[in-house]
Design an enzyme around this catalytic site. Sequence first.
Site, PDB file in Angstrom:
ATOM      1  CB  SER A   1      -0.961  -0.037   1.202  1.00  0.00           C
ATOM      2  OG  SER A   1      -1.990   0.901   1.064  1.00  0.00           O
TER       3      SER A   1
ATOM      4  CG  ASP B   1      -6.852  -2.464  -3.923  1.00  0.00           C
ATOM      5  OD1 ASP B   1      -7.580  -2.185  -2.952  1.00  0.00           O
ATOM      6  OD2 ASP B   1      -5.627  -2.246  -3.927  1.00  0.00           O
TER       7      ASP B   1
ATOM      8  CG  HIS C   1      -5.552  -2.652   0.045  1.00  0.00           C
ATOM      9  ND1 HIS C   1      -4.905  -2.048  -1.013  1.00  0.00           N
ATOM     10  CD2 HIS C   1      -4.941  -2.171   1.159  1.00  0.00           C
ATOM     11  CE1 HIS C   1      -3.960  -1.243  -0.558  1.00  0.00           C
ATOM     12  NE2 HIS C   1      -3.962  -1.304   0.754  1.00  0.00           N
TER      13      HIS C   1
END
Length: 818
Positions: free
Chosen positions: A683, A756, A790
């Site tokens: 991330s 995601d 994610h």
Amino acid sequence: MNKPLPMLPLNLGLMAASPQAGAQEGGYRLPPAVLQAIVDAPRAPALSLSPQRNIVAVVQTPPLPGIAEVAQPELKLAGLRINPRTCSSSRFSFGTDLSLLDVGTRKESRLRGLPRGLRLADLSWSPDQRYLAFTHMALKGDRGAVELWVLDIEARKARKLSPQPLSAVLTRGFNWLPDSSGLLVHWRPSGIGKPPVASGIPFGPIEQDSTSDGHVRQLRTYQDLLKNEEDARLFEYYITVQMAILDLHGKARLVGAPGQYSRTSIAPSGEYLLTQSITRPYSYIVPASSFGERLEVRDMHGEVVHQVANLPLEEGLPPGNDAVSEGVRHVSWRADAPASLVWTEAQDGGDPSREVIDGIRDLVLLHAAPFREPPRVLARLTMRYAGIAWGRDDVALINERWHKTRDYKQWMITPGHLSTPPELIYAGSYEDRYSSPGSPVMRADVNGFPRLLIGPGTTLLLDGAGATPEGDRPFIDRLSLTTKQKERLFQSAAPYFENVAAVLNDEGTLLLTTRESPTERPNYYLRDLTKPEGEQLTALTNYPHPTPQLKDVVKEQIRYPRNDGVEMTATLMLPPQYDAARDGPLPMLMWAYPQEFKSAGAASQTTGSPYRFNSVSYWGPAVFLAMGYAVLDNPSFPIVGSGDDEPNDTYLPQLVASAEAAVEEVVRRGVADRHRIAIGGHSYGAFMTGNLLAHTRLFRAGIARSGAYNRTLTPFGFQSEERPYWKAPDVYQTMSPFNNADKIKDAMLLIHGAEDSNSGTFPLQSERMFQAIKGLGGTARLVMLPNESHAYRARESIMQMLYETNAWLEKYVKHATA
């Protein structure tokens, strides 16, 4: 109402002299067997402590789900992901067994009557501790249902309670009544019919309007939004529920008519319901959490007795991280009163840049049933409301904070005597971990509501992380609210890390703790502080070391300076039997995540503990100890902006300086080869990785998972950046590694979940970054994991992630030369 105990970490790994790919051609691939073993290791159970704190519910957690489970049909509507098969939010991991552990005798009880093939989703103790309710995801062919079951604690027997399936899209679908006589449930309405089917023929163009009103709003980027009216009708279908009261014999009484309830909560007296209903119009640019809502108080038959608020659709907030909604927010029941609502209202329209009278930003209001008198002001706050801990009429703690300055205050108020001025308990910076006083210990009352544990002489217990320059040392303090004096009852001591999971008695002298050391896996203990020091501990669990062959992994918490004087912290991990003098420098994987600070002092504080268990998880970098790499885990990458300076104004120089400091330290120690170091992150850590590859030649390769690389695609802010692109275009452009893809000369592996759902990290970010590097003649690889969000969930996806990372390190780092 019951806070589950933390899940014990799982760590399993094997050493390998050399990697063996062991993969099939095409399709999903497997990493070396030593890495597969880490993925497939049994995981520790999850624990939930009973209200009387003498029984623990033990939920066995299963292996990772397969891709077939993760790839099941899923609807993406209004920012939600819905499993249409079960009419619930999408999830892929469920408890596979349930048992009870007696805290006093340490005996575990098996249970009768559990559903075959248990897929436990949620559980909740009844306030009187006679029952444990849980939901079971029942599957049969292509059909499914969320079933409500109840466990009789005395009989140790479970049975299905609800004759109809629950709806668990916006909530878990059930809550206990305060008197434990039954549950309030959300049913799938019996007459709702089949979900609407899209015709495939457009009704017409999709239209959106914006009218000039002079107000700037933050419009963050979101995934899975509604796209048309057909989506809106499908969304409405799946969030429609029928409330019902279900007694312990399974007899039901409907409560009102079906509606789009996003939340329902019962007053402590059991006489009223607070309901929140999603209202039209919906939006195509914000998720359901920003849709309009109607807040009402109802009697237990569903009749509306009081209108609390009608909240409009909110398409963006004013600029700034201290911006909030205009009007009523954070509506809840006062835990220590029969039926009183409490909420807060911004006095600046939710806009932190607006001047306010007397400096009051938030009012906190209290409104008691039967709601005929006007609400009373409970507190006037100069910052934003940050929660309240209820105790009794003469004691409650209310918190406020301001992100811009990181200021935090805690006040003692007397809810039953509002003329008494509030008393300041603590003021400081919430990023100053060394000075944190800890959080008050709470206890579920007879109605199941959390209350302050108040001792003799109006004393509280505080549970804190105990951050120190030597690392975290968790503690329990007793604080007198009259004298403000503190007494330390317990603090973790070397060579162990001992954390308080629960306080078991009112005096704070009997604790349930988790205790670990670098070579000892976390286990639960009873600690009796009334006994002599050497006799206080009694083991409650005895989980063995998951990887005895990795018991001798070397771990050290290291400190080193950055060139501007900021002190850095990192966890250095080395393979077993490694000797720097004998074996020389190793190839290394660094794994980090930058963090913003408002002071260099806070950024310099030590994080973590040298006495934590040497955990090895497939998700973090330590797994590659098994492949012979040195690992630098979570090295500090602070981005500091003191005073009026914004941290990101100097993001790149600080990022590079942090990386240089880390590299110099591990090279100085002789444990890492300067020319064989990789950098990685997930991330925002992937964003960091792209920037370090673009602006330094410190690393031979980068591993970037689920990142964002072009900040113009998140123009209304990201992380803690509160300025929109148009206020700070140079910052956005300079920070975007996409803009500097031509400078990336080292190998970059990009991995991304193809579905995601995280705000800002669209899969497009990785696709365009890869396209840029490839088009510019650089070295990169893009791996898109089907059906993954994610964080990756399927066993096949995790195996592929490890296969790709290991192969990348093997090719570009392990055998690299100067």
